[in-house]
Design a protein around this motif. Structure first.
Motif, short mmCIF file in Angstrom:
data_model
loop_
_atom_site.label_atom_id
_atom_site.label_comp_id
_atom_site.label_asym_id
_atom_site.label_seq_id
_atom_site.Cartn_x
_atom_site.Cartn_y
_atom_site.Cartn_z
N ARG A 70 0.55 66.06 -51.30
CA ARG A 70 -0.62 66.21 -50.44
C ARG A 70 -0.46 65.37 -49.17
NH1 ARG A 70 -6.48 67.63 -51.51
NH2 ARG A 70 -6.96 68.52 -49.49
N PHE A 71 -1.30 64.35 -48.96
CA PHE A 71 -1.20 63.53 -47.76
C PHE A 71 -0.65 62.13 -48.05
CE2 PHE A 71 -4.72 66.53 -46.78
CZ PHE A 71 -4.09 67.21 -45.74
N GLY A 72 0.08 62.00 -49.13
CA GLY A 72 0.67 60.70 -49.47
C GLY A 72 -0.36 59.65 -49.81
N GLU A 73 -1.47 60.07 -50.42
CA GLU A 73 -2.56 59.13 -50.70
C GLU A 73 -2.12 57.98 -51.59
OE1 GLU A 73 -4.44 63.33 -51.00
OE2 GLU A 73 -2.49 62.37 -51.25
N ALA A 74 -1.24 58.25 -52.55
CA ALA A 74 -0.82 57.19 -53.47
C ALA A 74 -0.13 56.05 -52.74
CB ALA A 74 0.11 57.78 -54.54
N TYR A 75 0.51 56.35 -51.62
CA TYR A 75 1.15 55.29 -50.83
C TYR A 75 0.11 54.30 -50.32
CZ TYR A 75 5.28 58.35 -50.64
OH TYR A 75 6.36 59.13 -50.94
N ARG A 76 -1.06 54.81 -49.98
CA ARG A 76 -2.12 53.93 -49.45
C ARG A 76 -2.51 52.88 -50.49
NH1 ARG A 76 -5.88 58.83 -46.92
NH2 ARG A 76 -4.10 60.05 -46.15
N HIS A 77 -2.56 53.30 -51.75
CA HIS A 77 -2.91 52.35 -52.81
C HIS A 77 -1.85 51.25 -52.90
CE1 HIS A 77 -4.61 50.82 -56.51
NE2 HIS A 77 -3.42 50.89 -57.08
N GLY A 78 -0.58 51.63 -52.85
CA GLY A 78 0.47 50.63 -52.91
C GLY A 78 0.41 49.66 -51.75
N VAL A 79 0.14 50.19 -50.56
CA VAL A 79 0.08 49.35 -49.36
C VAL A 79 -1.08 48.37 -49.45
CG1 VAL A 79 -0.47 49.43 -46.90
CG2 VAL A 79 1.28 50.94 -47.83
N LEU A 166 -12.32 49.37 -58.33
CA LEU A 166 -12.29 50.81 -58.59
C LEU A 166 -11.41 51.15 -59.79
CD1 LEU A 166 -11.93 52.21 -54.95
CD2 LEU A 166 -14.03 52.00 -56.30
N PRO A 167 -11.71 52.27 -60.45
CA PRO A 167 -10.89 52.65 -61.60
C PRO A 167 -9.48 53.09 -61.22
CG PRO A 167 -12.53 54.35 -61.11
CD PRO A 167 -12.88 53.16 -60.27
N TYR A 168 -9.31 53.68 -60.01
CA TYR A 168 -8.00 54.20 -59.62
C TYR A 168 -7.57 53.75 -58.22
CZ TYR A 168 -9.07 57.39 -63.47
OH TYR A 168 -9.40 57.91 -64.68
N GLY A 169 -8.45 53.78 -57.26
CA GLY A 169 -8.06 53.58 -55.88
C GLY A 169 -7.50 54.88 -55.32
N TRP A 170 -6.77 54.79 -54.20
CA TRP A 170 -6.19 55.99 -53.60
C TRP A 170 -5.21 56.63 -54.57
CZ3 TRP A 170 -7.85 58.38 -49.40
CH2 TRP A 170 -8.57 57.65 -48.44
N ARG A 171 -5.30 57.95 -54.70
CA ARG A 171 -4.40 58.71 -55.57
C ARG A 171 -4.31 60.14 -55.04
NH1 ARG A 171 -8.31 59.96 -60.80
NH2 ARG A 171 -10.25 60.07 -59.61
N THR A 172 -3.33 60.90 -55.50
CA THR A 172 -3.14 62.27 -55.04
C THR A 172 -4.41 63.08 -55.29
OG1 THR A 172 -0.78 62.14 -55.47
CG2 THR A 172 -1.73 64.34 -55.22
N THR A 173 -4.86 63.76 -54.25
CA THR A 173 -6.13 64.49 -54.30
C THR A 173 -5.92 65.93 -54.74
OG1 THR A 173 -6.86 63.13 -52.43
CG2 THR A 173 -8.15 65.10 -52.91
N PRO A 174 -6.78 66.46 -55.61
CA PRO A 174 -6.69 67.88 -55.97
C PRO A 174 -6.87 68.76 -54.73
CG PRO A 174 -8.13 66.70 -57.48
CD PRO A 174 -7.83 65.76 -56.36
N ASP A 175 -6.37 69.98 -54.78
CA ASP A 175 -6.39 70.86 -53.62
C ASP A 175 -7.78 71.33 -53.21
OD1 ASP A 175 -3.65 70.74 -53.32
OD2 ASP A 175 -3.27 72.51 -54.56
#
Length: 238
Positions: A70-79, A166-175
């Motif tokens: 998607r938009f690389g959302e999981a990277y945001r959580h790592g950052v 938060l339970p997850y933070g940034w993560r890959t978003t469903p379509d």
């Protein structure tokens, strides 16, 4: 060592627009900030531009990743694991801040955990549009949770402490849902998360839907024009 705010800017292929978006962050009235540019499969030209921005200002950091889902959302959580700001603000790489945006977000988050500034955007004809949002009103909060959100990435902010709850933070978003809304719903689903909305315009959004056939050079000039307007205090007051 902590700072007042972390500003996270995801980027994919808008290249030269980073001069405008990042430039608007570096002009903030609050100077004690860190700027995290998060690359999601960027081209070499973007790397060159970011290197130039980093050379100009040591508050700029670059996290370069291959293209993610998607938009690389999981990277945001790592950052954000590296963030030291009291608050976290966001900026799309094709939007701009007015000079007091971070200052205003700090003010709002002095009494809240999640907030948004006035949701304002420029349409394809150059007209100013905005929509009223009041996250302190349960009906607006319910609207976001039901999937009818209005708060874009650029307009939202939160405390770093609340993010870590938060339970997850940034993560890959469903379509079937926007990336920003999917993230904000995590905050608003927590019953004791205090939410606030500002009524002052401090950021300007330039939706892609109105600009699909414009070149990057044309979009660069548009952002430059609006940055000049935003620096004019008389224009701002009007």
């Amino acid at each position: 060592m902590s700072c007042r705010a972390t500003v996270l800017i995801p980027t994919f292929n808008h290249e030269c627009l980073l001069y405008q978006s990042v430039g608007s962050v570096l002009e903030q009235t609050v100077s004690d900030i860190e700027v995290f540019i998060v690359g999601d499969g960027v081209p070499d030209r973007t790397r060159e531009i970011v290197a130039e921005l980093k050379q100009r200002d040591d508050r700029v950091y670059f996290f370069d990743h291959p293209k993610g889902p998607r938009f690389g959302e999981a990277y945001r959580h790592g950052v954000l694991q590296h963030a030291t700001g009291e608050i976290v603000c966001y900026l799309s790489d094709d939007d701009i801040y007015m000079a007091d945006h971070v200052e205003y977000m700090l003010e709002l988050l002095g009494r809240a955990d999640f907030c948004n500034t006035l949701c304002m955007y420029i349409d394809g004809d150059g007209a100013i549009n905005y929509g009223p949002v009041d996250m302190a009103d349960p009906s607006f909060r319910r609207q976001e949770l039901e999937g009818r959100g209005m708060v874009s990435l650029t307009m939202g902010a939160h405390t770093l402490d609340m993010y870590r709850r938060l339970p997850y933070g940034w993560r890959t978003t469903p379509d079937n849902i926007s990336t920003d809304l999917y993230m904000w719903q995590q905050f608003l689903a927590i019953t004791d998360c205090r939410a606030a909305s500002g009524i002052k315009p401090t950021a300007i959004r330039f939706p892609n839907i109105f600009r699909e056939h414009r070149s990057l050079a044309e979009r660069f000039d548009e952002l430059d024009n609006w940055r000049e307007k935003a620096r004019d205090l008389i224009w701002r007051d009007q």
